[in-house]
Design a protein around this motif. Structure first.
Motif, short mmCIF file in Angstrom:
data_model
loop_
_atom_site.label_atom_id
_atom_site.label_comp_id
_atom_site.label_asym_id
_atom_site.label_seq_id
_atom_site.Cartn_x
_atom_site.Cartn_y
_atom_site.Cartn_z
N PHE A 122 33.49 -11.67 -90.32
CA PHE A 122 34.66 -10.80 -90.16
C PHE A 122 34.88 -10.05 -91.48
O PHE A 122 35.11 -10.67 -92.52
N ILE A 123 34.83 -8.72 -91.43
CA ILE A 123 35.05 -7.89 -92.61
C ILE A 123 36.38 -7.14 -92.44
O ILE A 123 36.61 -6.52 -91.39
N TYR A 124 37.22 -7.19 -93.47
CA TYR A 124 38.48 -6.46 -93.48
C TYR A 124 38.29 -5.24 -94.38
O TYR A 124 38.45 -5.35 -95.61
N PRO A 125 37.95 -4.06 -93.82
CA PRO A 125 37.61 -2.91 -94.67
C PRO A 125 38.76 -2.42 -95.54
O PRO A 125 38.53 -1.95 -96.66
N ASP A 126 39.98 -2.50 -95.06
CA ASP A 126 41.11 -2.02 -95.85
C ASP A 126 41.48 -3.02 -96.95
O ASP A 126 41.87 -2.63 -98.06
N GLN A 127 41.35 -4.31 -96.65
CA GLN A 127 41.68 -5.34 -97.64
C GLN A 127 40.47 -5.65 -98.53
O GLN A 127 40.62 -6.33 -99.55
N LYS A 128 39.28 -5.23 -98.09
CA LYS A 128 38.03 -5.41 -98.84
C LYS A 128 37.70 -6.89 -99.07
O LYS A 128 37.27 -7.30 -100.16
N ILE A 129 37.94 -7.68 -98.04
CA ILE A 129 37.57 -9.10 -98.07
C ILE A 129 36.77 -9.41 -96.81
O ILE A 129 36.63 -8.55 -95.92
N ALA A 130 36.23 -10.62 -96.72
CA ALA A 130 35.46 -11.02 -95.54
C ALA A 130 35.59 -12.52 -95.34
O ALA A 130 35.89 -13.28 -96.28
N THR A 131 35.40 -12.95 -94.10
CA THR A 131 35.42 -14.38 -93.77
C THR A 131 34.27 -14.68 -92.83
O THR A 131 33.71 -13.78 -92.18
N VAL A 132 33.94 -15.95 -92.72
CA VAL A 132 32.92 -16.41 -91.79
C VAL A 132 33.53 -17.48 -90.90
O VAL A 132 34.13 -18.44 -91.38
N ASN A 133 33.38 -17.29 -89.60
CA ASN A 133 33.81 -18.26 -88.58
C ASN A 133 35.31 -18.50 -88.52
O ASN A 133 35.76 -19.52 -87.97
N TYR A 134 36.10 -17.59 -89.06
CA TYR A 134 37.54 -17.63 -88.83
C TYR A 134 38.12 -16.27 -89.21
O TYR A 134 37.53 -15.51 -89.98
N ALA A 135 39.26 -15.96 -88.62
CA ALA A 135 39.94 -14.71 -88.94
C ALA A 135 41.44 -14.96 -88.98
O ALA A 135 41.95 -15.87 -88.30
N GLU A 136 42.13 -14.16 -89.76
CA GLU A 136 43.58 -14.26 -89.84
C GLU A 136 44.16 -12.87 -89.59
O GLU A 136 43.65 -11.88 -90.10
N ILE A 137 45.23 -12.83 -88.78
CA ILE A 137 45.85 -11.56 -88.42
C ILE A 137 47.37 -11.71 -88.51
O ILE A 137 47.90 -12.81 -88.35
N PRO A 138 48.09 -10.61 -88.75
CA PRO A 138 49.55 -10.67 -88.70
C PRO A 138 50.05 -10.55 -87.27
O PRO A 138 49.48 -9.82 -86.45
N ALA A 139 51.10 -11.30 -86.94
CA ALA A 139 51.67 -11.24 -85.60
C ALA A 139 52.36 -9.90 -85.37
O ALA A 139 52.85 -9.26 -86.30
#
Length: 288
Positions: A122-139
């Motif tokens: 999972f790549i967050y282009p605006d935040q410029k971070i990435a994760t593997v096998n999990y994601a976090e989102i705002p409600a």
């Protein structure tokens, strides 16, 4: 149903996309029951009424061949039902391909998802971070998932947030989802893709905006960077644990799409530049 968990998560939608799909499931079930229940009842009645026993008084009519009234009924009702289901399904499918209506006017979040053997990036282009096998989102914030694959074709699915969307090499698919409350929601690949398929699971955690911002800040401060060589290692076949990265190479997601686009042949190769130029693809014409 025996294979489902105790919570039957598909029937517990969280967010506008999943709720609309849930209503469509319920409506389709009710409409189909209009055919299924009478057919089962008629089957039981016919077996009983025309059973071969000495005391059965059912009339014997060897020359009876047809009934225009009955044929109109048993062909007409299914045709009407198919038309109704088709119209409702197409209507909701096209409406869900658009950004969800958000009364709070929250800025959508973009997450670029790449399915690998056998893990999710999972790549967050605006935040410029990435994760593997999990994601976090705002409600209560619409999330635009951009999907591709750097491995065999797979399918991205978070049942409580919405329906699945395919991930395909050389293609950029889109899926809009949104969580209307905080929580952790199960996600997985929905396509068989080899030995490690069963382990292609992930969690999507929905938090309030402040906690999401703190999470992003924490990733930037405490996690290592994802380099190109690091990605090349990650993309190799094998399982991977949950990981976080404080930065990613510029344009990594688009490079993955472009790289696999070179392997297309025929109509797919001709169609890809058009879809990339439009950059608003929410589905795929399966002719290509």
């Amino acid at each position: 149903m025996a294979g489902c968990s105790d919570k039957y998560i598909v029937l517990h939608p969280v967010g506008p996309v999943a709720q609309k799909e849930y209503h469509l499931i319920v409506l389709s079930t009710i409409i189909c029951a209009i055919v299924v229940i009478p057919v089962i009842a008629l089957l039981i009645f016919i077996i009983y009424r025309y059973r071969d026993t000495p005391d059965n008084k059912a009339p014997y009519e060897p020359h009876w061949s047809e009934s225009k009234l009955l044929e109109t009924i048993w062909w007409g009702i299914p045709i009407i039902i198919v038309i109704i289901l088709g119209v409702l399904t197409v209507r909701d499918t096209y409406s869900l391909a658009k950004e969800p209506v958000n009364p709070k006017k929250a800025k959508p979040l973009t997450i670029q998802v790449t399915s690998l053997d056998w893990k999710w990036l999972f790549i967050y282009p605006d935040q410029k971070i990435a994760t593997v096998n999990y994601a976090e989102i705002p409600a209560n914030v619409p999330v635009q998932f951009e999907l591709t694959s750097d491995a065999p074709m797979n399918s991205f699915w978070v049942p409580q947030l919405g329906g699945q969307e395919y991930t395909m090499p050389g293609m950029k698919m889109r899926l809009w989802l949104e969580a209307n409350k905080t929580g952790t929601f199960f996600g997985s690949g929905a396509n068989f893709s080899g030995e490690g398929f069963a382990h292609m699971q992930f969690n999507v955690t929905s938090t309030n905006q402040a906690d999401f911002n703190s999470w992003v800040k924490g990733i930037k401060q405490s996690s290592p960077a994802l380099t190109q060589s690091g990605y090349d290692h990650l993309a190799q076949k094998g399982l991977a644990k949950v990981q976080s990265f404080s930065s990613v190479p510029n344009g990594l997601f688009d490079k993955i799409v472009e790289k696999n686009g070179h392997h297309m042949t025929g109509d797919m190769k001709n169609e890809y530049p058009k879809m990339k130029q439009k950059d608003n693809m929410s589905g795929m014409d399966m002719k290509h």
